[in-house]
Write a protein that holds these residues in place. Structure first.
Motif, PDB file in Angstrom:
ATOM      1  N   PRO A  25      47.490  53.179  39.074  1.00 50.79           N
ATOM      2  CA  PRO A  25      47.418  53.925  40.337  1.00 50.79           C
ATOM      3  C   PRO A  25      47.013  55.388  40.179  1.00 50.79           C
ATOM      4  CG  PRO A  25      49.400  52.573  40.291  1.00 50.79           C
ATOM      5  CD  PRO A  25      48.791  52.481  38.923  1.00 50.79           C
ATOM      6  N   TYR A  26      47.160  55.945  38.966  1.00 48.40           N
ATOM      7  CA  TYR A  26      46.801  57.343  38.740  1.00 48.40           C
ATOM      8  C   TYR A  26      45.420  57.497  38.091  1.00 48.40           C
ATOM      9  CZ  TYR A  26      51.405  58.861  40.230  1.00 48.40           C
ATOM     10  OH  TYR A  26      52.527  59.109  40.993  1.00 48.40           O
ATOM     11  N   ALA A  27      44.709  56.395  37.903  1.00 45.77           N
ATOM     12  CA  ALA A  27      43.352  56.455  37.340  1.00 45.77           C
ATOM     13  C   ALA A  27      42.353  56.723  38.464  1.00 45.77           C
ATOM     14  CB  ALA A  27      43.029  55.158  36.605  1.00 45.77           C
ATOM     15  N   ALA A  28      42.516  57.860  39.120  1.00 44.17           N
ATOM     16  CA  ALA A  28      41.762  58.141  40.343  1.00 44.17           C
ATOM     17  C   ALA A  28      40.264  58.240  40.099  1.00 44.17           C
ATOM     18  CB  ALA A  28      42.275  59.428  40.979  1.00 44.17           C
ATOM     19  N   GLN A  29      39.862  58.810  38.964  1.00 42.05           N
ATOM     20  CA  GLN A  29      38.428  58.965  38.714  1.00 42.05           C
ATOM     21  C   GLN A  29      37.762  57.618  38.505  1.00 42.05           C
ATOM     22  OE1 GLN A  29      36.550  62.005  38.822  1.00 42.05           O
ATOM     23  NE2 GLN A  29      35.085  60.330  39.066  1.00 42.05           N
ATOM     24  N   ILE A  30      38.412  56.731  37.765  1.00 36.13           N
ATOM     25  CA  ILE A  30      37.833  55.398  37.550  1.00 36.13           C
ATOM     26  C   ILE A  30      37.725  54.650  38.876  1.00 36.13           C
ATOM     27  CG2 ILE A  30      38.138  53.184  36.376  1.00 36.13           C
ATOM     28  CD1 ILE A  30      39.638  54.672  34.179  1.00 36.13           C
ATOM     29  N   SER A  31      38.775  54.751  39.700  1.00 40.44           N
ATOM     30  CA  SER A  31      38.744  54.081  41.001  1.00 40.44           C
ATOM     31  C   SER A  31      37.630  54.632  41.878  1.00 40.44           C
ATOM     32  CB  SER A  31      40.099  54.227  41.697  1.00 40.44           C
ATOM     33  OG  SER A  31      41.109  53.514  41.002  1.00 40.44           O
ATOM     34  N   ALA A  32      37.446  55.948  41.858  1.00 42.20           N
ATOM     35  CA  ALA A  32      36.362  56.556  42.633  1.00 42.20           C
ATOM     36  C   ALA A  32      35.002  56.076  42.128  1.00 42.20           C
ATOM     37  CB  ALA A  32      36.454  58.074  42.570  1.00 42.20           C
ATOM     38  N   ASN A  33      34.845  56.014  40.803  1.00 43.63           N
ATOM     39  CA  ASN A  33      33.588  55.534  40.236  1.00 43.63           C
ATOM     40  C   ASN A  33      33.318  54.087  40.633  1.00 43.63           C
ATOM     41  OD1 ASN A  33      33.210  57.995  38.988  1.00 43.63           O
ATOM     42  ND2 ASN A  33      33.824  57.297  36.958  1.00 43.63           N
ATOM     43  N   ALA A  34      34.360  53.262  40.613  1.00 46.40           N
ATOM     44  CA  ALA A  34      34.200  51.845  40.952  1.00 46.40           C
ATOM     45  C   ALA A  34      33.751  51.686  42.403  1.00 46.40           C
ATOM     46  CB  ALA A  34      35.510  51.099  40.717  1.00 46.40           C
ATOM     47  N   ALA A  35      34.380  52.420  43.303  1.00 45.31           N
ATOM     48  CA  ALA A  35      34.018  52.315  44.717  1.00 45.31           C
ATOM     49  C   ALA A  35      32.583  52.794  44.945  1.00 45.31           C
ATOM     50  CB  ALA A  35      34.999  53.127  45.561  1.00 45.31           C
ATOM     51  N   HIS A  36      32.220  53.910  44.327  1.00 49.47           N
ATOM     52  CA  HIS A  36      30.866  54.464  44.508  1.00 49.47           C
ATOM     53  C   HIS A  36      29.823  53.544  43.890  1.00 49.47           C
ATOM     54  CE1 HIS A  36      27.392  57.127  43.848  1.00 49.47           C
ATOM     55  NE2 HIS A  36      27.838  57.802  44.897  1.00 49.47           N
TER      56      HIS A  36
ATOM     57  N   SER B 243      36.954  44.841  31.593  1.00 46.33           N
ATOM     58  CA  SER B 243      36.571  46.136  31.038  1.00 46.33           C
ATOM     59  C   SER B 243      37.786  47.022  30.820  1.00 46.33           C
ATOM     60  CB  SER B 243      35.585  46.841  31.981  1.00 46.33           C
ATOM     61  OG  SER B 243      35.233  48.104  31.476  1.00 46.33           O
ATOM     62  N   LEU B 244      37.873  47.587  29.609  1.00 49.35           N
ATOM     63  CA  LEU B 244      38.969  48.465  29.234  1.00 49.35           C
ATOM     64  C   LEU B 244      38.419  49.802  28.766  1.00 49.35           C
ATOM     65  CD1 LEU B 244      40.898  45.837  27.099  1.00 49.35           C
ATOM     66  CD2 LEU B 244      41.660  46.728  29.304  1.00 49.35           C
ATOM     67  N   ALA B 245      39.191  50.852  29.006  1.00 49.13           N
ATOM     68  CA  ALA B 245      38.767  52.183  28.564  1.00 49.13           C
ATOM     69  C   ALA B 245      38.873  52.340  27.057  1.00 49.13           C
ATOM     70  CB  ALA B 245      39.593  53.256  29.267  1.00 49.13           C
TER      71      ALA B 245
ATOM     72  N   ALA C 161      46.390  43.822  35.477  1.00 48.06           N
ATOM     73  CA  ALA C 161      44.999  43.462  35.217  1.00 48.06           C
ATOM     74  C   ALA C 161      44.912  42.347  34.187  1.00 48.06           C
ATOM     75  CB  ALA C 161      44.223  44.686  34.745  1.00 48.06           C
ATOM     76  N   LEU C 162      45.769  42.384  33.187  1.00 52.83           N
ATOM     77  CA  LEU C 162      45.747  41.346  32.159  1.00 52.83           C
ATOM     78  C   LEU C 162      46.121  39.995  32.750  1.00 52.83           C
ATOM     79  CD1 LEU C 162      45.278  40.690  29.216  1.00 52.83           C
ATOM     80  CD2 LEU C 162      47.668  41.303  28.754  1.00 52.83           C
ATOM     81  N   ARG C 163      47.046  39.985  33.712  1.00 49.26           N
ATOM     82  CA  ARG C 163      47.377  38.731  34.388  1.00 49.26           C
ATOM     83  C   ARG C 163      46.144  38.152  35.092  1.00 49.26           C
ATOM     84  NH1 ARG C 163      51.860  38.742  38.655  1.00 49.26           N
ATOM     85  NH2 ARG C 163      51.101  36.577  38.758  1.00 49.26           N
ATOM     86  N   ILE C 164      45.368  39.015  35.713  1.00 48.47           N
ATOM     87  CA  ILE C 164      44.147  38.557  36.382  1.00 48.47           C
ATOM     88  C   ILE C 164      43.139  38.065  35.347  1.00 48.47           C
ATOM     89  CG2 ILE C 164      42.224  39.230  37.865  1.00 48.47           C
ATOM     90  CD1 ILE C 164      44.119  41.417  39.014  1.00 48.47           C
TER      91      ILE C 164
ATOM     92  N   THR D  53      29.935  33.688  41.684  1.00 49.65           N
ATOM     93  CA  THR D  53      30.487  35.034  41.592  1.00 49.65           C
ATOM     94  C   THR D  53      30.692  35.422  40.131  1.00 49.65           C
ATOM     95  OG1 THR D  53      31.639  34.798  43.696  1.00 49.65           O
ATOM     96  CG2 THR D  53      32.425  36.515  42.216  1.00 49.65           C
ATOM     97  N   ARG D  54      30.205  36.603  39.737  1.00 45.98           N
ATOM     98  CA  ARG D  54      30.480  37.152  38.407  1.00 45.98           C
ATOM     99  C   ARG D  54      31.256  38.447  38.588  1.00 45.98           C
ATOM    100  NH1 ARG D  54      27.177  39.462  33.254  1.00 45.98           N
ATOM    101  NH2 ARG D  54      28.663  38.645  31.724  1.00 45.98           N
ATOM    102  N   ILE D  55      32.469  38.486  38.069  1.00 46.37           N
ATOM    103  CA  ILE D  55      33.399  39.583  38.325  1.00 46.37           C
ATOM    104  C   ILE D  55      33.382  40.581  37.179  1.00 46.37           C
ATOM    105  CG2 ILE D  55      35.854  40.159  38.552  1.00 46.37           C
ATOM    106  CD1 ILE D  55      36.179  37.373  39.904  1.00 46.37           C
ATOM    107  N   LEU D  56      33.376  41.854  37.526  1.00 44.88           N
ATOM    108  CA  LEU D  56      33.697  42.934  36.597  1.00 44.88           C
ATOM    109  C   LEU D  56      35.099  43.401  36.943  1.00 44.88           C
ATOM    110  CD1 LEU D  56      33.084  45.076  34.433  1.00 44.88           C
ATOM    111  CD2 LEU D  56      32.060  46.480  36.249  1.00 44.88           C
ATOM    112  N   LEU D  57      36.055  43.120  36.074  1.00 51.23           N
ATOM    113  CA  LEU D  57      37.451  43.487  36.283  1.00 51.23           C
ATOM    114  C   LEU D  57      37.750  44.749  35.498  1.00 51.23           C
ATOM    115  CD1 LEU D  57      40.432  42.958  37.149  1.00 51.23           C
ATOM    116  CD2 LEU D  57      40.607  41.451  35.143  1.00 51.23           C
ATOM    117  N   LEU D  58      38.104  45.806  36.194  1.00 56.04           N
ATOM    118  CA  LEU D  58      38.469  47.074  35.556  1.00 56.04           C
ATOM    119  C   LEU D  58      39.973  47.092  35.362  1.00 56.04           C
ATOM    120  CD1 LEU D  58      36.257  49.421  37.758  1.00 56.04           C
ATOM    121  CD2 LEU D  58      35.652  48.333  35.582  1.00 56.04           C
ATOM    122  N   GLY D  59      40.406  47.177  34.107  1.00 54.32           N
ATOM    123  CA  GLY D  59      41.829  47.000  33.850  1.00 54.32           C
ATOM    124  C   GLY D  59      42.433  48.011  32.907  1.00 54.32           C
ATOM    125  N   GLY D  60      43.409  47.520  32.152  1.00 59.80           N
ATOM    126  CA  GLY D  60      44.188  48.370  31.270  1.00 59.80           C
ATOM    127  C   GLY D  60      45.657  48.333  31.620  1.00 59.80           C
ATOM    128  N   THR D  61      46.028  47.610  32.673  1.00 63.27           N
ATOM    129  CA  THR D  61      47.427  47.471  33.080  1.00 63.27           C
ATOM    130  C   THR D  61      47.881  46.032  32.845  1.00 63.27           C
ATOM    131  OG1 THR D  61      46.873  46.828  35.350  1.00 63.27           O
ATOM    132  CG2 THR D  61      47.096  49.200  34.900  1.00 63.27           C
TER     133      THR D  61
END
Length: 240
Positions: free
Chosen positions: A71-82, A27-29, A13-16, A2-10
């Motif tokens: 939780p308010y980064a809705a666009q990034i979450s939508a992009n990740a799911a798509h 990955s950070l913005a 996420a840093l704990r993970i 498994t190779r993970i792309l972790l989308l973070g900034g919180t």
């Protein structure tokens, strides 16, 4: 493997990220401090929307996406799911529970900036804890108000605003001292959940101050949701 792309900034996420080895990508913005002590690769910057993220997933042979953004980064979450669906890889998300009002709380729920400013009309000294958004509205401050804006971004004070550039977590003692010094009459907050910034709500409760609370955005469905870092890490260990 498994190779993970972790989308973070919180902080979550840093704990993970601290549990990931060099196989994986964090990955950070690009906002705030970029960690330099991680074993995993660190990527800074956007992807160019969901199509760009899907292409990155394919190019880098990513086999799982973990969305641990705010939780308010809705666009990034939508992009990740798509992007995950387009690339045919699973998407997991850390969705921390929202705060819940307690006895004595006076929360005024709003859905957007216009509703927020209308709810603030009766007050004089709001404390904004929304991040950078209020910085775009410093020229709109009503003449009877003085704003204090707490966010990550350094910014010069305005005629009727003070900008506090700082990062949580915030302690109860520190919040009590700030509230006593500045004499806020209302708190403006996102319902971020977690313990890092919750102390302001306890102080608002102690001082019987209203809280104008921005509702959480709707987030996309993903393959698995977790409400704690520990549960997510346990699930990753099963995959290893």
């Amino acid at each position: 493997m498994t190779r993970i792309l972790l989308l973070g900034g919180t902080g979550d996420a840093l704990r993970i990220a601290r549990q990931l080895d060099s196989t994986h990508v964090y990955s950070l913005a690009g906002l705030g401090k970029v960690p330099d002590d991680l074993a995993c690769a660190v990527r800074v910057g956007g992807f160019g929307g969901s199509e760009g993220m899907a292409q990155y997933i394919a190019d880098e042979r990513i086999s799982m996406v973990i969305d641990a953004t705010h939780p308010y980064a809705a666009q990034i979450s939508a992009n990740a799911a798509h992007a995950s669906r387009a690339a045919h890889v699973p998407c997991w998300a850390l969705r921390r529970p929202a705060w819940q009002p307690q006895a004595g709380d006076d929360w005024r729920m709003v859905g957007n900036w216009n509703e927020l400013t209308a709810a603030l009309a009766p007050f004089r000294k709001p404390l904004f804890t929304l991040g950078r958004e209020p910085l775009a509205h410093l020229d709109e401050i009503p003449v009877h108000q003085f704003w204090t804006v707490r966010c990550l971004d350094p910014h010069q004070d305005a005629t009727r605003a003070r900008i506090i550039a700082t990062r949580g977590p915030f302690t109860l003692e520190g919040e009590r001292a700030l509230f006593a010094l500045q004499a806020f009459d209302v708190v403006v907050s996102k319902n971020s959940g977690g313990g890092a910034t919750e102390a302001k709500l306890e102080v608002a409760r102690e001082r019987r101050l209203p809280v104008v609370m921005l509702r959480r955005p709707d987030l996309p469905a993903v393959d698995r949701e977790f409400d704690s870092v520990d549960d997510l890490l346990d699930a990753l260990r099963v995959l290893a």
